[in-house]
Write an enzyme that holds these catalytic residues in place. Structure first.
Site, short mmCIF file in Angstrom:
data_model
loop_
_atom_site.label_atom_id
_atom_site.label_comp_id
_atom_site.label_asym_id
_atom_site.label_seq_id
_atom_site.Cartn_x
_atom_site.Cartn_y
_atom_site.Cartn_z
N TRP A 358 0.83 -1.21 0.00
CA TRP A 358 0.00 0.00 0.00
C TRP A 358 0.86 1.25 0.00
O TRP A 358 0.37 2.35 -0.21
CB TRP A 358 -0.99 -0.01 1.16
CG TRP A 358 -0.38 0.13 2.55
CD1 TRP A 358 0.36 -0.80 3.18
CD2 TRP A 358 -0.48 1.26 3.44
NE1 TRP A 358 0.75 -0.34 4.41
CE2 TRP A 358 0.25 0.91 4.62
CE3 TRP A 358 -1.10 2.49 3.39
CZ2 TRP A 358 0.37 1.77 5.71
CZ3 TRP A 358 -0.98 3.35 4.49
CH2 TRP A 358 -0.25 2.99 5.63
N ASP A 359 2.15 1.08 0.22
CA ASP A 359 3.10 2.19 0.14
C ASP A 359 2.91 2.99 -1.14
O ASP A 359 3.04 4.22 -1.16
CB ASP A 359 4.54 1.66 0.13
CG ASP A 359 4.88 0.83 1.36
OD1 ASP A 359 3.96 0.30 1.99
OD2 ASP A 359 6.08 0.70 1.66
N GLU A 489 1.59 -1.34 13.11
CA GLU A 489 1.63 -2.81 13.22
C GLU A 489 2.09 -3.28 14.59
O GLU A 489 2.22 -4.48 14.81
CB GLU A 489 2.53 -3.38 12.12
CG GLU A 489 1.93 -3.21 10.73
CD GLU A 489 2.88 -3.59 9.60
OE1 GLU A 489 4.10 -3.54 9.83
OE2 GLU A 489 2.40 -3.91 8.50
N LYS A 601 4.28 2.19 16.22
CA LYS A 601 5.35 1.98 15.25
C LYS A 601 5.36 3.05 14.19
O LYS A 601 6.40 3.57 13.80
CB LYS A 601 5.16 0.61 14.59
CG LYS A 601 6.21 0.25 13.56
CD LYS A 601 5.82 -1.04 12.84
CE LYS A 601 6.84 -1.46 11.81
NZ LYS A 601 6.33 -2.54 10.94
N GLN A 602 4.19 3.35 13.69
CA GLN A 602 4.12 4.36 12.64
C GLN A 602 2.77 5.06 12.72
O GLN A 602 1.79 4.48 13.18
CB GLN A 602 4.35 3.75 11.27
CG GLN A 602 3.14 3.22 10.54
CD GLN A 602 3.50 2.58 9.21
OE1 GLN A 602 4.06 1.51 9.15
NE2 GLN A 602 3.16 3.25 8.11
#
Lengths: 768, 768
Positions: A358-359, A489, A601-602
């Site tokens: 999906w990046d 994640e 994480k992000q």
């Protein structure tokens, strides 16, 4: 491994001095490619030290048999991997019968340069062989942008302290394996080896997928720049073709080999045409000649830089970092082929063996859209459109019906090839990114026709997915989405991830909005789509029932949306209070501890606010930033850029700059100790966004208006960037003092700066 | 594979007629063992059809290198596996030079019997070889309970239609691999092969773990029951020892080979003693002779059945089922060695390669405790006590401190060897079962001294774990336990699993209670433990702070405890409304769909109410049963027994019987299509509980009182069972008409029936 050994330079990546510890990292960093193929910066000559040989052809993959500890229903049987292809760069070299191996020589004056301005790689060094001969080597290599199946090498050896014999043995090697093969299987079969005068070819096919690939070479020679033709000897082995050429040199003379290589594949040719096509490519290259090819290469890259460059004045490391990112993005994907996409490691390594995440939609499209012609971003969208059938099949395997689609987490050909249940089955927010990519493209380009012709079918299938994936909660009297993994994640199998629920709701609403528009403006397309999808108005009402009543976890006291249900049951301890010895937590903590911690994480809620910034007030964004930023560990390369952009948008430039630094030189400074495995290509697009959308404040609002809000970190004197906005090239210069806009097009344009409209005449510079 | 081919019989498992499709299932079902070793019912002679050869020695394991798709921090590097050991049963047979292979013969009158009363396995059949010779074969085999390193085979061949030569080639084979090896590695190394007159031995060691094992054989022969000694020839190969014996037979004569085999291991001998010990065992067996050994075997099993048998009158399949379960439990574990435990497949297969799960504490201890001497259950507890150090290390790896222990999910030697994060790291309720096992044992036996001497150390370490694993939720102002998997593995990484939170609270409270008791009643032990563990009163107050303020998810409207936070966000659709085509969901649905569904794999909240029945009112139990039973799919073999017992306790005998049927013949009728992999040993203990605690209503309340509440399904005429309660053997008979109790001991005992006290004089039968 050493860190920070790359010499700062505005236009080049430079390694000065040889250190065997750096070889694998440099192989990644100095990678070259042209969007269709690429390779790690392996040495042409033999090297018995640690090396990771890699050469990759876009679209050529192999479905490796899945390996898991515990099988879960729904796992795909295969994991498609980008294939390490035949080696065409190799040249064995002997000096007076002694094999030349850099690992056994005394080396001095070693310098490696990746010239990003011109798109070429060079090396020069002196080497003393164990047998005493000293040679001075100079090499140059590139993968042609113009002739996108071809590469060229110039390899010169000067006899420093001897007269004698230099043997060049250029070869093609089909005995290649993937480092990340699950079962140490061999993925290639050699079909035919063709020898010829100074040229040769190996025809191979991949097992299972049966891609046919022709790999060819052509060589020529010079002594002190005078073309010569030494006698050729030939050795054909089961999986290789090697030629031998002996050249006599006098002390001080320089012997040069030119080697041209080419890959052609059954993606673009009939199988029976491949040998001719491959040979033809290298013959043509030889004819044009190395110097002319190189000039053309420099020209091609000049054109790319014209609309893609970002200039940063006053910070050479920042300059080098941003150019490296832009350069690698272009090496990975040029946008001319809708069958290709942007692998997380591009052509620089094998990890994350699939090509597309999906990046692409969430991070990469903005870069390609704003630095290239609109057709490039459109090709990225068509890639997914062409895989819609597979996405529907994928959803069916998981129990969805009625044409609902779930795009895969990782894919080569549209089939899912990821196998970690909490990601594969649950990180479904990726489906929303597919629609966001379309929205983003149409918003930027105003090419609404794309939706009528292609996008809407994707959107309908995804709306169907969200409608089925949500369920009514009697307890909440709202719709919920259970058992998901968000962009963060470090949480798995959670309920009501704000980001996922928000995207789901938005996807449905945007789809219905577009449906109505298509119904009125593209009547024929509407009829075609309705027939194809069996869509009824009733069905869309059911979707809207879900969208209208979607539940979002919210905490009244803190006045913030929660990342998921129960988030505030966690102990909230800011990252700043975590001892350094405990970080990165993904290396120091067991997985369960990470999961139940508050650490992110992000960007997750913030990722949503980044995508839908105009749906939230600046105060809301600030409040959420202040809640989530302190507990975000940014252990994904995709995280800091988003935080940097949001920090810019709430006028926190020092914070934005701090986050920018974490992303801009991620690979060059090897923050994560893993650059030897390849570069983080997709996060590089995030770095570009951090400058253009972050510091530059570029936005295209839904009314089609282009707006800038340029700010500048105090560490920089100035910076500038260029965008291609609907065919108009606009250059933006921002210094500590002022801000200038240059309109390169033939007509006047209007845009907004800090929400104030300005007009810029054709070919004029306007200072704000 | 065929189902339901086992012939109903009260005391035997019988297969009538040969069907190659059943061979692997029968190899599991007809397994024999003696608690120290065991083997699948493989044929002695060659068999070229599908077979799964397996012979296992308790406590001999191999740490296989872990295989996972995606590595998570904290995974153990190795997965200890029960080892498939050397084959000592094998006898190659030739009839007039034709190799005898059941797979190539015409077979008639095939009958296989596992006689559970006497603990022996037999086969008889006629076979016509491809070369025309017809033979009549009769075999008998057992693993001696009395001589627990030894097994014996009697193998007779009658020449039906020919006179000629029969060659028996008994062998030992060390070339054995595990079917479930992760990397197809070989786990054994052959050290020495010893030949001798009619006897021989192979000394082997396991790689890595270096267990040394001596495997021996001894043979003798008879013609028409007269001992004979044919000439012996010997073949030694790299990994095998084979002897050849030729016997001439006349038509109608019967040639018999007796083969005795033995395993001895470095668990019980010095390495250098192994060969002698192994040879000695088989020499002794030969001396005693097959018939005497068999008589002793029958006697041993008679003693076992005396206190373990359950008689069911009027339902031969139920009778066969319950005896099969009791038989297999005894074959798997006899309780004499605290280094051994109860593997989920016992000695009948390899799956779930580790030996010990929480099954032992939660399901098996009651059976062994009530049918054997108290020392047996105590040995099971000591197994965990001896592994406390490893459990503390295991917790340390996951970030816990101060002597907190997390017992492994699966283990051989105390080290974790499971690698699925949602289980390994999160199915932590197993830690509670360790304490429950102690509680259960002490309650039943009144051996509180065990707690002072051993149990308390385990309990302290576990209380420390719970204290650290819970965290304070500011949002709830209570303590929560985040990120767990409950007994219901169809939910992963959930928050506040009722069962887990309840056990955590109870563990702390029970530990503090026992601490106080030890402090006053076992002063020296208390001091020793305090010194060893550095425990302070302050620390226990902190534990109690967590226990006192533990949060439990509860729904006011439905008036039930919820399995976990957010459970009522799910769509609650009873299993009865699920189409049959969708079940079992673990085969039909993808994992994510299972996770977000309401369906429960195995008792979870109800498991808690089963363990702590006296803490809940009958109305509460009924209410929870009515909420959870309809959504439980019982796709774990450990589930129906618990539901059966609870159904009995709320007087729903038809429901209890329905659930009982799902467990009693699980393997015999191969409900889950997997019996070929081995039998479900640990759930067999649940079946026993379903009769004794379920229909029989046996309880031992905390005041030490033994109570029965016998009920009977209408399908049975009567049933009876026996328990060993603190040294007193009590037999309970229940018919449709009345209920009788027999006191086998020397003194009068008191017990409660339906909460009314009765007294039973020594050796008297009392009817209630």
């Amino acid at each position: 491994m050493n860190k920070n050994y790359i010499i700062p330079n505005e236009w080049s990546i430079i390694e000065d001095g040889f250190d065997a510890e750096n070889v694998e990292a440099s192989e990644s960093l100095f990678s070259i490619g042209n969007g269709s193929m690429g390779q790690r910066a392996n040495f042409e000559e033999d090297y018995s030290g640690k090396t990771f040989q890699g050469s990759y052809i876009g679209g050529i993959y192999y479905p490796d048999k899945t390996r898991v500890g515990w099988w879960k229903n729904g796992y795909p049987e295969y994991f498609a991997k980008v294939l390490n292809a035949l080696n065409w760069i190799g040249i064995h070299i002997q000096i007076n019968q002694t094999n030349f191996d850099l690992n056994t020589c005394e080396i001095s004056n070693f310098k490696r340069e990746l010239n990003m301005k011109g798109g070429w790689l060079s090396r020069s060094f002196n080497a003393v062989l164990p047998s005493g001969e000293e040679i001075e080597v100079a090499t140059k290599r590139f993968i042609s942008v113009k002739y996108n199946e071809t590469g060229a090498i110039q390899y010169s050896i000067k006899a420093v302290n001897f007269s004698g014999e230099i043997t060049f043995s250029p070869y093609l090697d089909a005995g290649i394996e993937n480092e990340d093969s699950n079962y140490n299987e061999y993925f290639w079969e050699t079909i035919q080896i063709i020898e010829g005068e100074n040229q040769g070819c190996i025809l191979s096919k991949t097992l299972k997928t049966e891609f046919h690939v022709g790999t060819s070479m052509r060589v020529s020679f010079a002594m002190d720049n005078q073309e010569v033709q030494p006698r050729q000897e030939i050795a054909i082995q089961e999986k290789s073709l090697t030629y031998f050429y002996k050249l006599s040199v006098l002390k001080g003379e320089t012997a040069t080999i030119y080697k041209y290589g080419s890959y052609v594949s059954s993606l673009n040719y009939k199988n029976e045409e491949l040998i001719d096509a491959a040979i033809n490519n290298v013959s043509k290259a030889k004819e044009i000649g190395f110097e002319t090819l190189l000039k053309e290469q420099i020209k091609s890259w000049n054109e790319i830089w014209h609309t893609a460059d970002i200039v940063i004045d006053g910070d050479v490391k920042a300059q080098q970092g941003i150019r490296f990112n832009i350069f690698q993005l272009n090496q990975t994907y040029m946008g001319t082929d809708a069958r290709l996409n942007i692998g997380p490691k591009g052509f620089t390594g094998e990890k994350y063996g699939g090509s597309t995440y999906w990046d692409t939609e969430a991070y990469c499209i903005p870069f390609y859209m704003a630095t290239k012609d609109a057709s490039v971003a459109k090709n990225l969208l068509l890639y997914r459109y062409n895989q819609l059938g597979k996405a529907i099949e994928n959803a069916e395997k998981l129990g969805f019906k009625n044409g609902a689609a779930l795009y895969p987490m990782v894919t080569m050909n549209g089939e899912e090839c990821h196998n970690e249940w909490e990601i594969t089955f649950e990180e479904i927010h990726r489906n929303g990114a597919m629609v966001y990519g379309i929205y983003n493209y149409v918003n930027f380009t105003q090419d609404f026709e794309y939706i009528a012709k292609n996008g809407l079918e994707v959107m309908i299938a995804i709306a169907r997915f969200w409608h089925q994936r949500a369920n009514y909660s009697a307890a909440k009297d709202q719709y919920v989405i259970l058992g998901v993994t968000g962009p963060n994640e470090y949480e798995n199998n959670i309920n009501n991830n704000f980001y996922t629920n928000y995207l789901a709701k938005w996807c449905i609403e945007y789809t219905v909005e577009c449906l109505n528009k298509v119904k009125h403006e593209f009547v024929e397309d509407f009829e075609r789509i309705v027939e194809k999808t069996n869509l009824t108005a009733e069905e869309t009402y059911k979707w809207l029932e879900v969208a209208d009543n979607m539940y979002f976890p919210f905490d009244e006291e803190k006045n913030v949306f929660l990342q998921q249900d129960g988030f505030l049951d966690k102990e909230i301890i800011p990252v700043a209070q975590l001892p350094k010895s405990e970080r990165p937590i993904n290396q120091k903590w067991s997985w369960d501890r990470i999961l139940r911690s508050c650490y992110i994480k992000q960007a997750d809620v913030l990722q949503g606010m980044f995508l839908f910034e105009n749906k939230f007030s600046p105060e809301e964004i600030e409040r959420h930033f202040d809640f989530y930023e302190p507990i975000t560990v940014h252990e994904s390369s995709l995280s800091p850029c988003i935080h940097s952009i949001l920090a810019s948008s709430i006028d926190r430039i020092p914070k934005a700059y701090e986050q920018y630094l974490r992303t801009a030189r991620l690979d060059l400074d090897d923050y994560n100790h893993e650059v030897h495995e390849g570069c983080h290509i997709t996060s590089m697009a995030g770095t570009w966004m951090a400058v253009v959308q972050g510091f530059g404040g570029m936005r295209v609002w839904e009314d089609g208006i282009l707006n800038f809000n340029p700010q500048i970190p105090k560490e920089w004197k100035s910076y500038s960037f260029t965008i291609n906005f609907r065919g108009t090239i606009i250059k933006v210069y921002k210094s500590q003092k002022d801000c200038k806009f240059f309109n390169e097009s033939e007509k006047e344009i209007s845009l907004f700066v800090n929400n104030k409209k300005i007009s810029i005449p054709s070919n004029k510079l306007v200072t704000v």
